[in-house]
Design a protein around this motif. Structure first.
Motif, PDB file in Angstrom:
ATOM      1  N   THR A 100       6.402  -8.354   4.293  1.00 36.70           N
ATOM      2  CA  THR A 100       6.471  -7.989   2.881  1.00 36.70           C
ATOM      3  C   THR A 100       5.967  -9.169   2.070  1.00 36.70           C
ATOM      4  OG1 THR A 100       8.387  -6.567   3.270  1.00 36.70           O
ATOM      5  CG2 THR A 100       8.046  -7.311   1.020  1.00 36.70           C
ATOM      6  N   VAL A 150       2.664   0.095   1.766  1.00 36.72           N
ATOM      7  CA  VAL A 150       3.196   0.663   0.535  1.00 36.72           C
ATOM      8  C   VAL A 150       2.981  -0.391  -0.542  1.00 36.72           C
ATOM      9  CG1 VAL A 150       5.290   1.400  -0.678  1.00 36.72           C
ATOM     10  CG2 VAL A 150       4.912   2.097   1.697  1.00 36.72           C
ATOM     11  N   ARG A 151       2.458   0.044  -1.686  1.00 36.39           N
ATOM     12  CA  ARG A 151       2.214  -0.846  -2.824  1.00 36.39           C
ATOM     13  C   ARG A 151       3.087  -0.352  -3.976  1.00 36.39           C
ATOM     14  NH1 ARG A 151      -4.347  -1.441  -2.203  1.00 36.39           N
ATOM     15  NH2 ARG A 151      -4.286  -1.566   0.068  1.00 36.39           N
ATOM     16  N   TYR A 152       3.916  -1.234  -4.491  1.00 33.89           N
ATOM     17  CA  TYR A 152       4.906  -0.847  -5.494  1.00 33.89           C
ATOM     18  C   TYR A 152       4.892  -1.854  -6.636  1.00 33.89           C
ATOM     19  CZ  TYR A 152       9.478   0.735  -7.256  1.00 33.89           C
ATOM     20  OH  TYR A 152      10.502   1.232  -8.020  1.00 33.89           O
ATOM     21  N   THR A 153       4.689  -1.373  -7.845  1.00 32.86           N
ATOM     22  CA  THR A 153       4.633  -2.241  -9.009  1.00 32.86           C
ATOM     23  C   THR A 153       6.035  -2.637  -9.453  1.00 32.86           C
ATOM     24  OG1 THR A 153       2.626  -1.135  -9.752  1.00 32.86           O
ATOM     25  CG2 THR A 153       3.787  -2.439 -11.371  1.00 32.86           C
ATOM     26  N   VAL A 154       6.243  -3.936  -9.560  1.00 36.00           N
ATOM     27  CA  VAL A 154       7.475  -4.484 -10.127  1.00 36.00           C
ATOM     28  C   VAL A 154       7.066  -5.368 -11.294  1.00 36.00           C
ATOM     29  CG1 VAL A 154       8.751  -4.360  -7.958  1.00 36.00           C
ATOM     30  CG2 VAL A 154       7.516  -6.438  -8.506  1.00 36.00           C
ATOM     31  N   ALA A 180       9.039   3.070   3.580  1.00 38.58           N
ATOM     32  CA  ALA A 180       9.729   3.595   2.396  1.00 38.58           C
ATOM     33  C   ALA A 180      11.189   3.147   2.383  1.00 38.58           C
ATOM     34  CB  ALA A 180       9.632   5.117   2.358  1.00 38.58           C
ATOM     35  N   LEU A 183      11.282  -0.406   1.249  1.00 38.56           N
ATOM     36  CA  LEU A 183      11.120  -0.463  -0.197  1.00 38.56           C
ATOM     37  C   LEU A 183      12.416  -0.087  -0.904  1.00 38.56           C
ATOM     38  CD1 LEU A 183       9.589  -0.653  -2.869  1.00 38.56           C
ATOM     39  CD2 LEU A 183       8.813   1.705  -2.481  1.00 38.56           C
ATOM     40  N   TYR A 189      13.404  -2.469  -6.143  1.00 39.21           N
ATOM     41  CA  TYR A 189      13.231  -1.024  -6.235  1.00 39.21           C
ATOM     42  C   TYR A 189      14.034  -0.491  -7.412  1.00 39.21           C
ATOM     43  CZ  TYR A 189      13.290   3.903  -4.857  1.00 39.21           C
ATOM     44  OH  TYR A 189      13.166   5.271  -4.836  1.00 39.21           O
TER      45      TYR A 189
END
Length: 192
Positions: A100, A150-154, A180, A183, A189
């Motif tokens: 990660t 997985v690409r997740y905007t924070v 998932a 994440l 999250y």
């Protein structure tokens, strides 16, 4: 670089090369609008920084300020948007498989600083490339090995959770379920 819209509006995309000489920008833009037969009031401007990974945030802020302030009657344009992307073409450059990582969203930092700039003639809207690099790689999926991710905007960052090759991992695409879960268990999250 103009695109005529259905309502007689145009969108003009200004690329980094277009704004290298701010003193020429206004004249060039007005010449293009005259050739298209469209007024400022029917024009959307997009200042597209493309990849913002080569320089620091201050460089891009200064370039945007110079370009925006070089445009006469900037408030007459329908919209003004500044866009860019911090994502690399290949995640393997910054996040190893089975790990990660985070990538600073410099395009967001640029926009925030532009919103705070006292020297700016007009505040721009925000635009980005979502979770990809501006230049999509033209790859043959039968000849490459892609790792699941997985690409997740924070806030201010892109959280990247990478698995293994979808071809060589026994779980294949099913490893996305585990990614998932990883994440969902991350403190960043924000929920369903």
């Amino acid at each position: 670089r103009g695109l005529l819209g259905a309502a007689g509006e145009v969108a003009i995309r200004l690329l980094p090369d277009d704004v290298d000489t701010p003193s020429m920008l206004d004249g060039d833009l007005l010449e293009l609008l005259n050739a298209l037969g469209v007024s400022r009031e029917r024009t959307h401007l997009l200042l597209d920084l493309r990849s913002v990974s080569q320089h620091d945030v201050g460089f891009y802020v200064s370039a945007c300020e110079a370009a925006i302030n070089a445009l006469s009657e900037i408030d007459k344009y329908l919209t003004l948007t500044v866009a860019g992307s911090s994502m690399p073409q290949s995640l393997s450059q910054v996040v190893k498989t089975q790990s990660t990582g985070r990538i600073r969203r410099k395009e967001s930092d640029v926009w925030i600083q532009l919103q705070r700039s006292a020297a700016l003639a007009r505040r721009p809207n925000f635009g980005d490339y979502a979770a990809v690099h501006p230049d999509l790689m033209d790859l043959d999926p039968t000849k490459i090995t892609v790792a699941a991710d997985v690409r997740y905007t924070v806030k201010g960052e892109m959280l990247i959770i990478r698995g293994n090759s979808t071809k060589h991992n026994p779980l294949g695409f099913k490893q996305y379920y585990q990614l998932a879960k990883t994440l969902a268990s991350d403190p960043a999250y924000s929920g369903q």
